[in-house]
Design a protein around this motif. Structure first.
Motif, mmCIF file in Angstrom:
data_model
loop_
_atom_site.group_PDB
_atom_site.id
_atom_site.type_symbol
_atom_site.label_atom_id
_atom_site.label_comp_id
_atom_site.label_asym_id
_atom_site.label_seq_id
_atom_site.Cartn_x
_atom_site.Cartn_y
_atom_site.Cartn_z
ATOM 1 N N LYS A 246 0.868 -1.176 0.000
ATOM 2 C CA LYS A 246 0.000 0.000 0.000
ATOM 3 C C LYS A 246 0.905 1.226 0.000
ATOM 4 N N SER B 7 2.641 0.226 11.525
ATOM 5 C CA SER B 7 1.956 0.729 12.718
ATOM 6 C C SER B 7 2.259 2.213 12.869
ATOM 7 N N LEU B 8 3.533 2.569 12.645
ATOM 8 C CA LEU B 8 3.966 3.943 12.892
ATOM 9 C C LEU B 8 3.397 4.938 11.873
ATOM 10 N N VAL C 241 -0.167 -5.723 3.868
ATOM 11 C CA VAL C 241 0.365 -5.496 5.220
ATOM 12 C C VAL C 241 1.459 -6.524 5.517
ATOM 13 N N GLU D 55 17.275 1.090 23.003
ATOM 14 C CA GLU D 55 17.513 -0.283 22.561
ATOM 15 C C GLU D 55 16.836 -0.578 21.221
HETATM 16 C C1 FAD Z 1 -4.395 -2.181 7.494
HETATM 17 C C2 FAD Z 1 -3.533 -2.824 8.560
HETATM 18 C C3 FAD Z 1 -3.939 -4.025 9.122
HETATM 19 C C4 FAD Z 1 -3.172 -4.641 10.099
HETATM 20 N N1 FAD Z 1 -3.612 -5.814 10.625
HETATM 21 C C5 FAD Z 1 -2.881 -6.430 11.579
HETATM 22 C C6 FAD Z 1 -3.289 -7.677 12.122
HETATM 23 O O1 FAD Z 1 -4.297 -8.267 11.723
HETATM 24 N N2 FAD Z 1 -2.517 -8.234 13.077
HETATM 25 C C7 FAD Z 1 -1.350 -7.654 13.520
HETATM 26 O O2 FAD Z 1 -0.690 -8.215 14.382
HETATM 27 N N3 FAD Z 1 -0.940 -6.479 13.017
HETATM 28 C C8 FAD Z 1 -1.671 -5.860 12.060
HETATM 29 N N4 FAD Z 1 -1.221 -4.666 11.542
HETATM 30 C C9 FAD Z 1 0.024 -4.071 12.042
HETATM 31 C C10 FAD Z 1 1.227 -4.621 11.285
HETATM 32 O O3 FAD Z 1 1.429 -5.980 11.618
HETATM 33 C C11 FAD Z 1 2.497 -3.841 11.550
HETATM 34 O O4 FAD Z 1 3.364 -4.177 10.508
HETATM 35 C C12 FAD Z 1 3.244 -4.128 12.822
HETATM 36 O O5 FAD Z 1 2.421 -4.016 13.936
HETATM 37 C C13 FAD Z 1 4.400 -3.146 13.022
HETATM 38 O O6 FAD Z 1 5.519 -3.571 12.306
HETATM 39 P P1 FAD Z 1 6.297 -2.562 11.377
HETATM 40 O O7 FAD Z 1 7.504 -3.264 10.911
HETATM 41 O O8 FAD Z 1 5.371 -2.057 10.369
HETATM 42 O O9 FAD Z 1 6.744 -1.467 12.444
HETATM 43 P P2 FAD Z 1 6.777 0.127 12.390
HETATM 44 O O10 FAD Z 1 5.440 0.672 12.127
HETATM 45 O O11 FAD Z 1 7.898 0.580 11.543
HETATM 46 O O12 FAD Z 1 7.173 0.410 13.913
HETATM 47 C C14 FAD Z 1 6.250 0.202 14.972
HETATM 48 C C15 FAD Z 1 6.889 0.620 16.297
HETATM 49 O O13 FAD Z 1 7.918 -0.272 16.680
HETATM 50 C C16 FAD Z 1 9.178 0.382 16.765
HETATM 51 N N5 FAD Z 1 10.156 -0.539 16.178
HETATM 52 C C17 FAD Z 1 10.078 -1.089 14.928
HETATM 53 N N6 FAD Z 1 11.091 -1.971 14.746
HETATM 54 C C18 FAD Z 1 11.810 -1.978 15.899
HETATM 55 C C19 FAD Z 1 12.977 -2.687 16.336
HETATM 56 N N7 FAD Z 1 13.591 -3.584 15.560
HETATM 57 N N8 FAD Z 1 13.449 -2.449 17.585
HETATM 58 C C20 FAD Z 1 12.821 -1.557 18.380
HETATM 59 N N9 FAD Z 1 11.722 -0.855 18.034
HETATM 60 C C21 FAD Z 1 11.222 -1.063 16.805
HETATM 61 C C22 FAD Z 1 9.013 1.689 16.017
HETATM 62 O O14 FAD Z 1 9.843 2.697 16.546
HETATM 63 C C23 FAD Z 1 7.540 1.999 16.240
HETATM 64 O O15 FAD Z 1 7.359 2.620 17.477
HETATM 65 C C24 FAD Z 1 -1.968 -4.033 10.545
HETATM 66 C C25 FAD Z 1 -1.545 -2.826 9.976
HETATM 67 C C26 FAD Z 1 -2.304 -2.223 8.994
HETATM 68 C C27 FAD Z 1 -1.829 -0.940 8.392
#
Ligand code: FAD
Ligand code: FES
Ligand code: FES
Lengths: 166, 288
Positions: A60, B36-37, B106, B165
């Protein structure tokens, strides 16, 4: 605000631009490159209208920063047709009436291309599962599912035809 | 919607990410898949002044087997976890959980590290890592430390991760023979997040339950193990009546919160229903 340099290949053409870091990939495509086939349908990462392929996988583009696409290969709907000939998924959406207003269609087709690359012969359930991230306000989905099935048949018939765009 | 302005830097190593975090204190946030962010930043519910992109940090990628565990890099996407032959063979519970996150798009972007660091109360991985008794490996200015899943989730969107961290990888003990598993959820129809999700692992030997681990996500501020259900299962035979009896304890003392979509009472009800479904599926698999 200082710009950040980003380079990516979009539909086979390499672009380098300076962008504000907060520029979303979808606005980079639409406003910086003028590729308005990729749509924005929501503010919540839910609708999938903005779906493009990033290194071959459906994403997306409203939820990716342009700067995160550094070095990536992007395919948008504009990159599906080849030499004036529609991609089999485009032809199938046309033949099977897979659209009404067309707003969701570019995203639907790119999500379908991701599916057909992984699974050239999907069942109806697998098609519906793969399109969960794409919402359509018009069609009721059945014709979209039919179009993906038809594209799978057409691509299976064209021996060795690559599923991906670009 | 467009996020507020921020500065952007690409980290090239974990060490560099840590020193950037130290330099910029609470103003900076790490960026992984952004799923998520970025939605929070688009709605301006989060406005970090700097993003430190972990994207280029290759040491955070990859899945390998090591000493009875799978070691999974924090940047591994949900799609990679769901489709990795190694994960599907060694820790099928985790693959089943990953395959049910959100939608394809996602899963193509979101990472396991981001999911666990964010600790959304409706996220799926938290229940799975609790049931699997995984270990989170974090690196900070003082070096590397390991936090068991049981101590990772502190509260709503709050984990044991320190301010400077990085969550680098997780270690997930491989599932053993005779262990049945299941991740079963009721997805929210628009987002895919769990209204309620249950992860379970049961070890059956000679028809008797030797070990049971059941964890639930979506009900309250954080995912939790269901100790009462587990105790009721161990030592008994796992026929349908016994499983239903144990599952009834899922709502007993379970912290549940009302939200936009579901009342606390409904979520407690779902906890019982989905615990039973997840357990029955796991028992079926334990029989092979
Ligand atoms: C439409 C939609 C539907 C979704 N549905 C679901 C679902 O059904 N189930 C589910 O579980 N999730 C769901 N999610 C959330 C998705 O799984 C996210 O990818 C996940 O929660 C966050 O991972 P990210 O890599 O995108 O993290 P980011 O958004 O990049 O980061 C999230 C947070 O974690 C911190 N962070 C990231 N990586 C690290 C690291 N290595 N060390 C320390 N801190 C870190 C960041 O600083 C931030 O605060 C959905 C999201 C969307 C947009
Ligand atoms: S505009 Fe990207 S998901 Fe709706
Ligand atoms: S055809 Fe109108 S939104 Fe799908």
């Amino acid at each position: 605000m200082t710009g950040v340099r980003v380079s990516m290949t979009v539909n086979g053409v390499e672009y380098t631009r300076d962008v504000e870091p907060r520029t979303l990939l979808v606005y980079f495509l639409r406003e910086h490159l003028g590729l308005t086939g990729t749509h924005v349908g929501c503010d919540t990462s839910t609708c999938g209208a903005c779906t493009v392929l990033m290194d071959g996988k459906a994403v997306k583009s409203c939820t990716v920063l342009a700067v995160q696409a550094e070095g990536a290969r992007i395919t948008t709907v504009e990159g599906l047709a080849r030499d004036g000939e529609l991609h089999p998924i485009q032809q199938a959406f046309w033949d099977e009436h897979g659209l009404q207003c067309g707003f969701c269609t570019p995203g639907m087709m790119l999500a379908a291309v991701d599916l057909l690359q992984r699974n050239p012969n999907p069942t109806e359930d697998e098609i519906r599962h793969a399109l969960e991230g794409n919402l359509c306000r018009c069609t009721g989905y059945q014709h979209i599912v039919n179009a993906v099935k038809a594209a799978a048949r057409a691509m299976g018939a064209a021996v060795g035809a690559p599923a991906g765009g670009e | 919607m467009i996020p507020a302005t921020f500065e952007y830097v690409r980290a090239r190593s974990v060490r560099e990410a840590i020193s950037l975090l130290q330099q910029h204190g609470g103003r900076a946030k790490l960026l992984a898949g952004g799923h998520s962010l970025l939605p929070l930043m688009k709605l301006r519910l989060s406005q970090p002044e700097m993003l430190i992109d972990l994207g280029p940090v290759d040491e955070l990628r990859g899945i390998r087997e090591e000493g009875g565990s799978l070691v999974i890099g924090a940047l591994t996407t949900h799609d990679e976890v769901a489709n990795s032959p190694l994960v599907r063979e060694r820790v099928p519970l985790l693959a089943e959980c990953a395959s049910q996150i959100g939608d394809v798009q996602v899963r193509n972007r979101g990472t396991i590290g981001g999911n666990l660091a964010h600790a959304d109360p409706a996220a799926d991985y938290p229940a799975a890592v609790l049931a699997l008794e995984a270990q989170m490996e974090c690196e900070g200015p003082a070096g590397i430390r390991t936090v068991p899943a049981s101590q990772w989730f502190v509260d709503l969107l709050t984990t044991a991760l320190g301010p400077d961290e990085v969550l680098c990888r997780l270690r997930v003990p491989v599932q053993t023979l005779g262990q049945g598993w299941s991740y079963t959820k009721l997805p929210h129809p628009a987002s895919g997040y769990s209204l309620l999700g249950v992860a379970c692992l049961v070890t059956v030997d000679g028809g008797v339950c030797r070990d049971a681990r059941v964890a639930v996500t979506g009900a309250g501020p954080k995912a939790v193990r269901l100790a009462k259900v587990e105790q009721a299962l161990v030592g008994g035979r796992l026929d349908e009546a016994a499983v239903a009896e144990a599952a009834r304890l899922a709502s007993d003392g379970l912290e549940a919160t009302d939200d936009l979509y579901a009342s606390a009472e409904y979520k407690r009800h779902l906890a019982v229903v989905y615990t039973k479904r997840a357990l029955l599926r796991a028992v079926e698999r334990a029989r092979g």
